[in-house]
Design an enzyme around this catalytic site. Structure first.
Site, PDB file in Angstrom:
ATOM      1  N   LYS A 164      48.927  52.752   5.940  1.00  0.00           N
ATOM      2  CA  LYS A 164      47.868  52.644   6.919  1.00  0.00           C
ATOM      3  C   LYS A 164      46.711  52.603   6.321  1.00  0.00           C
ATOM      4  O   LYS A 164      46.586  52.702   5.270  1.00  0.00           O
ATOM      5  CB  LYS A 164      48.146  53.865   8.002  1.00  0.00           C
ATOM      6  CG  LYS A 164      47.754  55.076   7.357  1.00  0.00           C
ATOM      7  CD  LYS A 164      48.520  56.347   8.198  1.00  0.00           C
ATOM      8  CE  LYS A 164      48.128  57.544   7.469  1.00  0.00           C
ATOM      9  NZ  LYS A 164      48.734  58.907   8.125  1.00  0.00           N
ATOM     10  N   ARG A 178      49.679  66.521  18.623  1.00  0.00           N
ATOM     11  CA  ARG A 178      48.893  65.286  18.392  1.00  0.00           C
ATOM     12  C   ARG A 178      49.642  64.393  19.326  1.00  0.00           C
ATOM     13  O   ARG A 178      49.447  64.108  20.412  1.00  0.00           O
ATOM     14  CB  ARG A 178      48.896  64.801  16.985  1.00  0.00           C
ATOM     15  CG  ARG A 178      48.022  63.686  16.515  1.00  0.00           C
ATOM     16  CD  ARG A 178      47.604  63.245  15.310  1.00  0.00           C
ATOM     17  NE  ARG A 178      49.227  62.882  14.488  1.00  0.00           N
ATOM     18  CZ  ARG A 178      48.931  62.539  13.097  1.00  0.00           C
ATOM     19  NH1 ARG A 178      47.664  62.347  12.718  1.00  0.00           N
ATOM     20  NH2 ARG A 178      49.828  62.434  12.496  1.00  0.00           N
ATOM     21  N   HIS A 211      55.811  65.826  12.400  1.00  0.00           N
ATOM     22  CA  HIS A 211      54.671  65.897  11.558  1.00  0.00           C
ATOM     23  C   HIS A 211      54.212  66.968  11.222  1.00  0.00           C
ATOM     24  O   HIS A 211      54.269  68.000  12.173  1.00  0.00           O
ATOM     25  CB  HIS A 211      53.343  64.690  11.996  1.00  0.00           C
ATOM     26  CG  HIS A 211      52.601  64.561  10.833  1.00  0.00           C
ATOM     27  ND1 HIS A 211      52.978  63.792   9.684  1.00  0.00           N
ATOM     28  CD2 HIS A 211      51.295  64.504  10.963  1.00  0.00           C
ATOM     29  CE1 HIS A 211      52.050  63.731   9.120  1.00  0.00           C
ATOM     30  NE2 HIS A 211      50.822  64.348   9.657  1.00  0.00           N
ATOM     31  N   ARG A 262      57.910  60.245   4.193  1.00  0.00           N
ATOM     32  CA  ARG A 262      56.855  59.630   4.569  1.00  0.00           C
ATOM     33  C   ARG A 262      55.635  59.867   3.495  1.00  0.00           C
ATOM     34  O   ARG A 262      54.992  60.922   3.697  1.00  0.00           O
ATOM     35  CB  ARG A 262      56.455  59.725   6.121  1.00  0.00           C
ATOM     36  CG  ARG A 262      57.512  59.566   7.039  1.00  0.00           C
ATOM     37  CD  ARG A 262      56.842  59.581   8.445  1.00  0.00           C
ATOM     38  NE  ARG A 262      56.275  60.685   8.766  1.00  0.00           N
ATOM     39  CZ  ARG A 262      56.680  61.807   9.151  1.00  0.00           C
ATOM     40  NH1 ARG A 262      57.833  61.710   9.740  1.00  0.00           N
ATOM     41  NH2 ARG A 262      55.882  62.725   9.740  1.00  0.00           N
ATOM     42  N   TYR A 291      14.237  56.081  -1.317  1.00  0.00           N
ATOM     43  CA  TYR A 291      13.735  56.399  -0.086  1.00  0.00           C
ATOM     44  C   TYR A 291      13.524  57.878   0.253  1.00  0.00           C
ATOM     45  O   TYR A 291      14.329  58.626  -0.530  1.00  0.00           O
ATOM     46  CB  TYR A 291      14.794  55.959   1.003  1.00  0.00           C
ATOM     47  CG  TYR A 291      14.996  54.548   1.197  1.00  0.00           C
ATOM     48  CD1 TYR A 291      13.735  53.613   1.717  1.00  0.00           C
ATOM     49  CD2 TYR A 291      16.189  53.908   1.052  1.00  0.00           C
ATOM     50  CE1 TYR A 291      14.212  52.342   1.745  1.00  0.00           C
ATOM     51  CE2 TYR A 291      16.532  52.699   0.923  1.00  0.00           C
ATOM     52  CZ  TYR A 291      15.637  51.886   1.328  1.00  0.00           C
ATOM     53  OH  TYR A 291      15.641  50.586   1.490  1.00  0.00           O
ATOM     54  N   CYS A 302      21.322  54.537  -1.765  1.00  0.00           N
ATOM     55  CA  CYS A 302      20.710  53.457  -0.851  1.00  0.00           C
ATOM     56  C   CYS A 302      22.035  52.886  -0.450  1.00  0.00           C
ATOM     57  O   CYS A 302      23.123  52.816  -0.562  1.00  0.00           O
ATOM     58  CB  CYS A 302      19.752  52.355  -1.375  1.00  0.00           C
ATOM     59  SG  CYS A 302      18.214  53.163  -2.096  1.00  0.00           S
ATOM     60  N   ASP A 344      22.640  49.495  -0.750  1.00  0.00           N
ATOM     61  CA  ASP A 344      23.340  48.855  -1.743  1.00  0.00           C
ATOM     62  C   ASP A 344      23.077  49.104  -3.276  1.00  0.00           C
ATOM     63  O   ASP A 344      23.598  48.425  -4.117  1.00  0.00           O
ATOM     64  CB  ASP A 344      22.719  47.198  -1.642  1.00  0.00           C
ATOM     65  CG  ASP A 344      22.732  46.838   0.043  1.00  0.00           C
ATOM     66  OD1 ASP A 344      23.796  46.894   0.616  1.00  0.00           O
ATOM     67  OD2 ASP A 344      21.728  46.831   0.409  1.00  0.00           O
TER      68      ASP A 344
END
Ligand SMILES: *Cc1c(COP(=O)(O)O)cnc(C)c1O
Length: 377
Positions: A35, A133, A163, A219, A263, A310, A312
């Site tokens: 997933k 769940r 689960h 799993r 910043y 930041c 980037d």
């Protein structure tokens, strides 16, 4: 040329699957959990390698993830572990996915869809033993769903699942209670002449209690990608992180006492400092909340992040590392020289778990096959 890379070590994946399967009784099926883009690793190559390494089943959360795997040519059984609702039935049937079912509504929609397509559809009934769940929560409801199933000529009961909520902690009392409830449900199913695959274990359970909690299938997610699901869990099984995250230095400069960085001016240089700028940031999934805590490896040494991260770019203090230059490799997750930074370290800095750190790495970062030359996305 892109400065940032998530290097994917498929040999490490193979090693981890081998090490995990080695823990299990021989006939237990290994479901590789895929997933969220294979926990951020790039789903198609990971799926193919996992199947090569002996996985017999793939697990996804969403129907769309199963569809993407089918469209890439994967023919192995794929279980959609998220709960099925009636609206999913057309795609489940069209793409030969297996569905997690616990309501009569979803069951009937699948039966109708499969009958119309002149096909059979595989389902796994989820029995909720304490996660609260998804799933059936009482034996009476389970029995009534099984009765409804007996009238469905186009639905095959492939599995019965549950689960675990806390399998990664040392105290296995609640996990054992969940397993006991699951066994009760399994007895009821068998008493009605049905013999689905029983599966419950996630990484925590399969690492710590492979003999009693594996049932017919496990799993495995996080352990396959090289991380233990909790601090005290399964440490005797040596796992190798599959993902290495790197960037490179693109600027080095000296700042003076009183100068501030980034910043908000949250860092002030107490004396002359050498600062390197690295072109990776929260736009790549390197979370901003790790500002003032995270370290990056340069020349095998830890350089602390200074100022806020930041979108980037980020800045590190390299005053104590000699000769840092433009183009040098910066390791954000992985080893360099004698040191290593793991997704567990990032999780601690970010106040989260390694799962979220790995999944956070954004699509902007190319996934590169470390064992070959091809790009993975
Ligand atoms: C994610 C998931 C798993 C795998 O969990 P890990 O802790 O990563 O091993 C197993 N089963 C289900 C139903 C899941 O949602």
């Amino acid at each position: 040329m892109h400065p940032n890379k998530a290097m994917i070590d498929l040999a490490a994946l193979r090693h981890n699957i081998g090490a995990l399967r080695h823990q299990l009784p021989n006939n237990v099926i290994f479901m590789a959990v895929m997933k969220a883009n294979a926990y951020g690793h790039g789903v198609v190559p990971i799926a193919k390698e996992a199947l090569h390494a002996g996985a017999g089943y793939l697990g996804v959360a969403m129907v769309s993830e199963g569809v993407a795997l089918r469209e890439s040519g994967v023919s192995a059984p794929i279980l959609v572990m998220g709960g099925a609702i009636a609206a999913y039935a057309p795609d489940i049937v069209a793409y030969d996915l297996e569905a997690t079912v616990y309501t009569r509504d979803a069951l009937m929609a699948l039966e109708t869809e499969a009958a119309a397509a002149k096909k059979h559809v595989g389902i796994h009934i989820e029995y909720d033993t304490g996660m609260n769940r998804i799933g059936i929560t009482s034996l009476a409801e389970l029995q009534s769903l099984l009765r409804a199933l007996q009238g469905c000529g186009h639905v095959n009961l492939c599995g019965l699942s549950t689960h675990f909520a806390v399998s990664e902690i040392e105290d296995k009392t609640f996990t054992q209670l969940q397993a006991d409830r699951f066994i009760e449900a399994a007895s009821l199913v068998r008493s009605m002449g049905l013999h689905p695959l029983l599966h419950a274990a996630n990484s925590g359970a399969l690492l710590d209690m492979p003999d009693t909690l594996s049932f017919d299938m496990v799993r495995a997610g996080i352990a396959m990608y090289g991380y233990h699901p909790g601090p005290g869990c399964g440490r005797r099984v040596l796992l190798r992180p599959v993902l290495r995250l790197t960037s490179l230095v693109n600027t080095v400069k000296t700042i003076r006492p009183g100068d501030t960085v980034s910043y908000g001016r949250t860092y002030t240089a107490p004396k002359d400092r050498r600062i390197a700028t690295i072109p990776i940031g929260y736009g790549d999934g390197y979370m901003r909340c790790m500002s003032h805590k995270a370290n990056v490896l340069l020349h095998g040494k830890r350089a602390p992040v200074v100022g806020v991260i930041c979108m980037d770019q980020l800045m590190v203090d390299v005053s104590d590392i000699i000769n840092v230059a433009v183009g040098d490799e910066a390791v954000l997750i992985g080893s360099q020289g004698g040191d290593a930074i793991t997704a567990e370290d990032l999780a601690e800095w970010a106040g989260t778990i390694p799962y979220e750190v790995l999944l956070a790495i954004s699509p902007r970062v190319p996934r590169i096959n470390m064992n070959g030359t091809c790009a993975l996305n």
